[in-house]
Design a protein around this motif. Structure first.
Motif, PDB file in Angstrom:
ATOM      1  N   GLN A  66       0.269   3.789 -44.903  1.00  0.00           N
ATOM      2  CA  GLN A  66       0.431   4.431 -43.784  1.00  0.00           C
ATOM      3  C   GLN A  66      -0.412   5.608 -44.080  1.00  0.00           C
ATOM      4  N   PRO A  67      -1.234   6.204 -43.285  1.00  0.00           N
ATOM      5  CA  PRO A  67      -1.932   7.420 -43.566  1.00  0.00           C
ATOM      6  C   PRO A  67      -1.069   8.629 -43.964  1.00  0.00           C
ATOM      7  N   LEU A  68      -1.233   9.323 -45.009  1.00  0.00           N
ATOM      8  CA  LEU A  68      -0.365  10.312 -45.315  1.00  0.00           C
ATOM      9  C   LEU A  68      -0.719  11.661 -44.475  1.00  0.00           C
ATOM     10  N   PRO A  69       0.441  12.273 -43.966  1.00  0.00           N
ATOM     11  CA  PRO A  69       0.243  13.638 -43.006  1.00  0.00           C
ATOM     12  C   PRO A  69      -0.080  14.462 -44.083  1.00  0.00           C
ATOM     13  N   VAL A  70      -0.647  15.637 -43.603  1.00  0.00           N
ATOM     14  CA  VAL A  70      -1.105  16.868 -44.232  1.00  0.00           C
ATOM     15  C   VAL A  70       0.229  17.603 -44.617  1.00  0.00           C
ATOM     16  N   THR A  71       1.273  17.327 -43.805  1.00  0.00           N
ATOM     17  CA  THR A  71       2.458  18.155 -44.232  1.00  0.00           C
ATOM     18  C   THR A  71       3.239  17.550 -45.698  1.00  0.00           C
ATOM     19  N   ALA A  72       2.553  16.372 -46.020  1.00  0.00           N
ATOM     20  CA  ALA A  72       3.011  15.798 -47.486  1.00  0.00           C
ATOM     21  C   ALA A  72       2.778  16.943 -48.639  1.00  0.00           C
ATOM     22  N   LEU A  73       2.183  18.000 -48.239  1.00  0.00           N
ATOM     23  CA  LEU A  73       1.532  18.957 -49.251  1.00  0.00           C
ATOM     24  C   LEU A  73       2.998  19.869 -49.575  1.00  0.00           C
ATOM     25  N   ARG A  74       3.759  19.722 -48.335  1.00  0.00           N
ATOM     26  CA  ARG A  74       5.161  20.578 -48.477  1.00  0.00           C
ATOM     27  C   ARG A  74       5.055  22.277 -48.964  1.00  0.00           C
ATOM     28  N   ASN A  75       3.812  22.780 -48.408  1.00  0.00           N
ATOM     29  CA  ASN A  75       3.568  24.077 -48.805  1.00  0.00           C
ATOM     30  C   ASN A  75       2.637  24.574 -47.377  1.00  0.00           C
ATOM     31  N   PRO A  76       3.318  25.215 -46.703  1.00  0.00           N
ATOM     32  CA  PRO A  76       2.264  25.880 -45.694  1.00  0.00           C
ATOM     33  C   PRO A  76       1.128  26.489 -46.039  1.00  0.00           C
ATOM     34  N   THR A  77       0.948  27.300 -46.969  1.00  0.00           N
ATOM     35  CA  THR A  77      -0.005  27.865 -47.292  1.00  0.00           C
ATOM     36  C   THR A  77      -1.424  26.830 -47.720  1.00  0.00           C
ATOM     37  N   TYR A  78      -0.804  25.540 -48.554  1.00  0.00           N
ATOM     38  CA  TYR A  78      -1.721  24.682 -48.948  1.00  0.00           C
ATOM     39  C   TYR A  78      -2.182  23.709 -47.635  1.00  0.00           C
ATOM     40  N   GLU A  79      -1.224  23.472 -46.643  1.00  0.00           N
ATOM     41  CA  GLU A  79      -1.497  22.872 -45.199  1.00  0.00           C
ATOM     42  C   GLU A  79      -2.476  23.627 -44.617  1.00  0.00           C
ATOM     43  N   VAL A  80      -2.662  24.922 -44.490  1.00  0.00           N
ATOM     44  CA  VAL A  80      -3.547  25.468 -43.861  1.00  0.00           C
ATOM     45  C   VAL A  80      -5.051  25.280 -44.200  1.00  0.00           C
ATOM     46  N   LEU A  81      -5.150  25.115 -45.610  1.00  0.00           N
ATOM     47  CA  LEU A  81      -6.513  24.600 -46.176  1.00  0.00           C
ATOM     48  C   LEU A  81      -6.964  23.285 -45.449  1.00  0.00           C
ATOM     49  N   TYR A  82      -5.988  22.464 -45.126  1.00  0.00           N
ATOM     50  CA  TYR A  82      -6.584  21.285 -44.261  1.00  0.00           C
ATOM     51  C   TYR A  82      -6.207  21.145 -42.758  1.00  0.00           C
ATOM     52  N   GLN A  83      -6.188  22.176 -42.139  1.00  0.00           N
ATOM     53  CA  GLN A  83      -6.025  22.177 -40.537  1.00  0.00           C
ATOM     54  C   GLN A  83      -6.913  21.745 -39.870  1.00  0.00           C
TER      55      GLN A  83
END
Length: 167
Positions: A66-83
């Motif tokens: 199952q494709p992993l969502p960007v939220t798997a990074l569990r860090n909002p600062t990191y998630e912004v990098l892949y918005q």
């Protein structure tokens, strides 16, 4: 060198013998002493039931995950990098856990355009998670110098501005 005090103990000799195809039925290994005249033995080694590993082991299969969502990074600062996208692709999904959640050494070999650069970024983010006391180092290997310089510039902008990393 064998000393007199060790004469009654068992000794192990390790060595490598090249094997070529077609396999001979057996090899004869001759062990000769360079200290004692006439001290030699011949050992037959049979290849009748020899099973060798594959010359080129098959690559790891791309699993149907199952494709992993960007939220798997569990860090909002990191998630912004892949918005720009919501999920990681199949290659990134398969290697995410080992790159982002462990310090294991990993080699990712995949076709051009399969997302290997973002896989490398998972490791950079993993190292960044360790905090300011951690020494951040990344080795990026590219086929030409211009590509390495381009990646350095991109990462300096991406991580330097958002995460306070500098090159």
């Amino acid at each position: 060198m064998l000393k007199k005090q060790y004469i009654d103990e068992d000794h192990t000799l390790n060595f490598t013998v090249p094997i070529y195809e077609p396999f001979p039925p057996q090899y004869f290994i001759r062990v000769v002493s360079d200290r004692w005249l006439g001290s030699q033995t011949v050992l037959p080694v049979s290849f009748l039931h020899l099973i060798l590993p594959e010359k080129f082991p098959p690559p790891t299969e791309l699993l149907d995950l199952q494709p992993l969502p960007v939220t798997a990074l569990r860090n909002p600062t990191y998630e912004v990098l892949y918005q720009d996208f919501k999920h990681f692709n199949p290659v990134q999904t398969q290697v995410f856990t080992v790159l982002y959640n462990s310090d294991d050494n990993v080699l990712v070999a995949a076709p051009t355009g399969s997302g290997k650069t973002i896989c490398a970024e998972f490791s950079i983010l993993r190292n960044h998670q360790k905090g300011p006391d951690s020494i951040l180092r990344a080795v990026y290997i590219a086929p030409i110098e211009a590509l390495a310089k381009e990646r350095y510039s991109d990462w300096k902008n991406k991580f330097g501005d958002t995460l306070g990393m500098s090159g």
